[in-house]
Scaffold this motif. Sequence first.
Motif, PDB file in Angstrom:
ATOM      1  N   ALA A   1      25.079  58.274  -1.559  1.00  0.00           N
ATOM      2  CA  ALA A   1      24.744  58.327  -3.300  1.00  0.00           C
ATOM      3  C   ALA A   1      23.126  57.952  -3.112  1.00  0.00           C
ATOM      4  O   ALA A   1      22.663  58.499  -3.513  1.00  0.00           O
ATOM      5  CB  ALA A   1      24.895  57.174  -4.473  1.00  0.00           C
TER       6      ALA A   1
ATOM      7  N   ALA B   1      27.263  52.537  -5.016  1.00  0.00           N
ATOM      8  CA  ALA B   1      26.849  53.579  -5.540  1.00  0.00           C
ATOM      9  C   ALA B   1      25.432  53.330  -6.168  1.00  0.00           C
ATOM     10  O   ALA B   1      24.931  54.461  -6.039  1.00  0.00           O
ATOM     11  CB  ALA B   1      28.071  53.966  -6.450  1.00  0.00           C
TER      12      ALA B   1
ATOM     13  N   PHE C   1      29.688  59.453  -9.859  1.00  0.00           N
ATOM     14  CA  PHE C   1      29.667  59.121  -8.243  1.00  0.00           C
ATOM     15  C   PHE C   1      30.266  57.896  -8.739  1.00  0.00           C
ATOM     16  O   PHE C   1      31.701  57.944  -7.010  1.00  0.00           O
ATOM     17  CB  PHE C   1      28.373  58.544  -7.380  1.00  0.00           C
ATOM     18  CG  PHE C   1      27.882  59.031  -6.032  1.00  0.00           C
ATOM     19  CD1 PHE C   1      28.566  57.998  -5.582  1.00  0.00           C
ATOM     20  CD2 PHE C   1      28.031  60.181  -5.433  1.00  0.00           C
ATOM     21  CE1 PHE C   1      28.664  58.527  -3.642  1.00  0.00           C
ATOM     22  CE2 PHE C   1      27.387  60.516  -4.392  1.00  0.00           C
ATOM     23  CZ  PHE C   1      28.074  59.645  -3.281  1.00  0.00           C
TER      24      PHE C   1
END
Length: 286
Positions: free
Chosen positions: A58, A94, A123
């Motif tokens: 991320a 994330a 994500f």
Amino acid sequence: MPATSANLGPGFDSLGLALGLHDEIELAELDAGPSTVEVHGEGAGRVPRDERHLVLKAACATYDLAGVDRPPLHLTCHNVIPHSRGLGSSASAAVAGIVAACALLGPGKAPDDEAVLDLAARFDGHADNVAACLYGGLVVTWCTAGSYRAAHLEPHPDVVPVAFVSEHSSSTEATRGLLPDRVPHGDAAFTASRSALVVHALTRAPHLLLPATEDRLHQPYRRPAYPATADLVDALRAAGVPAAVSGAGPTVLALTTGEPLPDDLPTSGFETVRLPIDTAGAVVTD
């Protein structure tokens, strides 16, 4: 980064609540060499320790979005949120990577707030979890014109969440696969009314939480994946305690107003944890 509970009964893929259980990470840029990862606590020894690690992935995606060359990074994770239990551990990871990368990038280079939410939602795949983790409190999320958005609401101070954390894990992908492509019109209308009501109950009228947390859209179809979870939800609700499956389960979330819980609940295999609502969301410290 706080844990989160999504759906809250009828608010499938749209409602999220931040809870007072937190993962902490440290992210630093390195001068040279490969990126490295240390993990302490939950997941240690089981998660990747290179750029496949979710937090690091991320963070790297954030540098890419900002159009900045990625330096090698050192990541240290201190994890307490249980993995694969319905408490938003992947959303926390994330959000942690994105927020930490934004802090390293600094003003002028880091993506703006809307871009951060949209990146985190894409994500993780669950805007309800990531928005609650980012902003704290209660969130309502939606997608419009291909972008994710969220509205932040303040929960009523009398609401006291209690999590019954299962000793077993669950796969969101597997439980989502149990959902039908179509549902009866009556069930859809019923759940829509409860989804609106639960927002009112959580912010203004906690005495309505029992009817507000009823659901016919997803929980009935997921019962075969975790019968003990479904039985505990049923027992709590039969005793007058508002309860729902937390996210994709198998943890159960009760939304109490502080009253004692019944003594005869079927809690074998569950750890009972009273968690405050987190109102701060993702926090960056030096």
